[in-house]
Every structure is written in C-alpha cells, then in structure tokens.
Design an enzyme around this catalytic site. Sequence first.
Site, PDB file in Angstrom:
ATOM      1  N   HIS A  53      48.969  63.726 111.839  1.00  0.00           N
ATOM      2  CA  HIS A  53      47.661  63.202 112.244  1.00  0.00           C
ATOM      3  C   HIS A  53      47.886  62.090 113.260  1.00  0.00           C
ATOM      4  CE1 HIS A  53      45.392  64.496 108.332  1.00  0.00           C
ATOM      5  NE2 HIS A  53      46.151  65.463 108.819  1.00  0.00           N
ATOM      6  N   GLU A  55      46.841  59.073 113.483  1.00  0.00           N
ATOM      7  CA  GLU A  55      47.176  57.767 112.898  1.00  0.00           C
ATOM      8  C   GLU A  55      48.631  57.703 112.482  1.00  0.00           C
ATOM      9  OE1 GLU A  55      44.711  59.969 112.076  1.00  0.00           O
ATOM     10  OE2 GLU A  55      43.329  58.987 110.706  1.00  0.00           O
TER      11      GLU A  55
END
Length: 150
Positions: A53, A55
């Site tokens: 992801h 992040e």
Amino acid sequence: MTFRSYMDQALDQARAAADRGEVPVGAVIVDPTGQVIAADGNRTRELNDPSAHAEMLVIRQACAALGVDRLVGYDLYVTLEPCAMCAAVIANARIARLYYGAADAKSGGVAQGACVFSHPQTHHKPEIYDMINATQAQALLQAFFAKKRG
C-alpha cells in the site's frame, strides 16, 4: 508557521498508481522542515505484494533513506483513509501527524472499522486530519472503479 498541504503530491502519486493499473492511492512523507522524504502510490499488483500500500511503501522508503525505524516528528499525507494494517504501521513508525483525503467505509482503519488508534494496545496515536482534498481523492477512486466495471 503557516500550514502547507502536501496532498496535491499524494494525489499525483495516486494518479500514477491508476496509470499503472493500481488502485489510485498515493502517499507522501514530509520531514519536520517540510521536505518530502518519500512519495509513492499503491504497487500491490506490480510487486505481487498485498502489503504494498502507498503508506507502507513511503514509510519503508523514508526509514531506509534515514536509517531509522521510527519517523518521530514526520507527517504522512495519504489520499485514502488508511486500512487497519497501515494504521498499525503508522503507529509503530510514530508518525506525528496523519492527513488523509477520502474516508473508506469499507476498509478504513482510522475513523471506520477497526479504529486502530482508539485501541488501548496502540502505543502511539498521531494527530489526525481527515477530508483533506477528499473530493479529488474520491473522484479518482470512483473513476478508476467505474472504468474497471465498464
């Protein structure tokens, strides 16, 4: 000190992710002086990695670049509310402030669903600012999924 948002850069990363066929989520890590340390978008399909992801990628990149395991005093901008997995890593990385765009009723882990930062087992809770450029972030996601369905 004047607030400066880095969400436009996160949105650029989300657009690049969509161009790669990834779910359009982008993220940026900013140091306490306002310098962007890492920027990326989702790469789960490209890397065959369900943890890739946006992040997670920028936290890994920033930690590697700085040679640290925690990002105390750093800010994270992400176009979509982090999932529970990402929220746990944000807490472990000791991110100071989390700015996110669109809410994620299905998979969010901050204000929706698991609400990771409200659990007593969470050792660190960043300051949280939501709905930053939410309209643009939501529009990217809606256009991406409409194209997939159509």
